[in-house]
Design a protein around this motif. Sequence first.
Motif, PDB file in Angstrom:
ATOM      1  N   ALA A  16       0.838  -1.206   0.000  1.00  0.00           N
ATOM      2  CA  ALA A  16       0.000   0.000   0.000  1.00  0.00           C
ATOM      3  C   ALA A  16       0.874   1.258   0.000  1.00  0.00           C
ATOM      4  CB  ALA A  16      -0.936  -0.017   1.211  1.00  0.00           C
TER       5      ALA A  16
ATOM      6  N   ALA B  62       2.260   1.750  -3.413  1.00  0.00           N
ATOM      7  CA  ALA B  62       1.202   2.149  -4.336  1.00  0.00           C
ATOM      8  C   ALA B  62       0.923   3.643  -4.210  1.00  0.00           C
ATOM      9  CB  ALA B  62      -0.059   1.334  -4.082  1.00  0.00           C
ATOM     10  N   TRP B  63       0.711   4.119  -2.988  1.00  0.00           N
ATOM     11  CA  TRP B  63       0.398   5.537  -2.809  1.00  0.00           C
ATOM     12  C   TRP B  63       1.573   6.396  -3.266  1.00  0.00           C
ATOM     13  CZ3 TRP B  63      -4.420   5.848  -2.915  1.00  0.00           C
ATOM     14  CH2 TRP B  63      -5.260   5.026  -2.139  1.00  0.00           C
TER      15      TRP B  63
ATOM     16  N   ARG C 244      -0.539   4.898  -7.475  1.00  0.00           N
ATOM     17  CA  ARG C 244      -1.333   3.730  -7.841  1.00  0.00           C
ATOM     18  C   ARG C 244      -2.360   3.466  -6.754  1.00  0.00           C
ATOM     19  NH1 ARG C 244       1.222  -0.328 -10.390  1.00  0.00           N
ATOM     20  NH2 ARG C 244      -0.916  -0.934 -10.857  1.00  0.00           N
ATOM     21  N   SER C 245      -3.418   2.752  -7.098  1.00  0.00           N
ATOM     22  CA  SER C 245      -4.357   2.316  -6.082  1.00  0.00           C
ATOM     23  C   SER C 245      -3.933   0.930  -5.589  1.00  0.00           C
ATOM     24  CB  SER C 245      -5.761   2.269  -6.680  1.00  0.00           C
ATOM     25  OG  SER C 245      -6.569   1.450  -5.878  1.00  0.00           O
TER      26      SER C 245
ATOM     27  N   ALA D  26      -5.459  -2.104  -7.071  1.00  0.00           N
ATOM     28  CA  ALA D  26      -5.164  -2.494  -8.456  1.00  0.00           C
ATOM     29  C   ALA D  26      -3.977  -3.450  -8.535  1.00  0.00           C
ATOM     30  CB  ALA D  26      -4.891  -1.251  -9.301  1.00  0.00           C
TER      31      ALA D  26
END
Length: 232
Positions: free
Chosen positions: A16, A19-20, A24-25, A28
């Motif tokens: 996570a 991603a952040w 990105r989410s 996903a």
Amino acid sequence: MTDEGSGLEALRSRIADAAWRYGRSPGAISLLAASKTRSVSEILRLAAQGQRLFGENYLQEALPKLRTLTGYLLEWHFIGAIQSNKAAEIASGFSWVHSLDRQKVAARLNDYRLPHLTALNVCIQVNLSAEPTKSGASLSDLPGLAKAVSQYPCLRLRGLMALPAPCGDFSQQRQSFRELAQAFHELRAAGLDLDTLSIGTSEDFEAAIAEGATLIRIGAALFGARPPKTPG
Ligand SMILES: *Cc1c(COP(=O)(O)O)cnc(C)c1O
């Protein structure tokens, strides 16, 4: 780590964070647990924490695990080198194959996929560094192979996979993943309906996420280091 749950929890928060950081989410990015050499009870421990996708490399090792774990609603991905005489068992036992690298194997997987099952999801493995000992199609063969694979009715071409040689340098990790991402976008621009970029292991998944990974394949960071292979 003493708590068995902390491997998955810690990894999820690293995913996570990455991603952040790269816009990105986290939703996903799918997490595949690379469970080669791991026992059924290690797999069940992760499954009890909600892990559903598992990847195996060696058919002889995988088949008894798949049989034992029937009924747990796990999704099995084949991620190892494929001998074409093993295609029938791979096509009937797995939902995904990430390591397709030649048309002969595609034809066999297609022929042996049982008609009552949905199409077998496949990714083409690309040998980015063109290492002669590694499996994977070359970037130059990729467009033709992808087009051919996309024609088989019992296969569904989902995307590309790569396993670059280990490298400790983050920007170099990103550079090789970027080459694959570029090839992925070119195939999509050419009209192929691809949604999966299968890149990133324990060593380099953050670079893979930065370059658009939609599925990362993690062993050591989930299960702990693999014991070294003993000779003989
Ligand atoms: C073992 C394996 C992985 C996971 O590697 P780790 O370094 O244990 O995270 C990923 N992809 C493939 C194809 C593998 O064989």
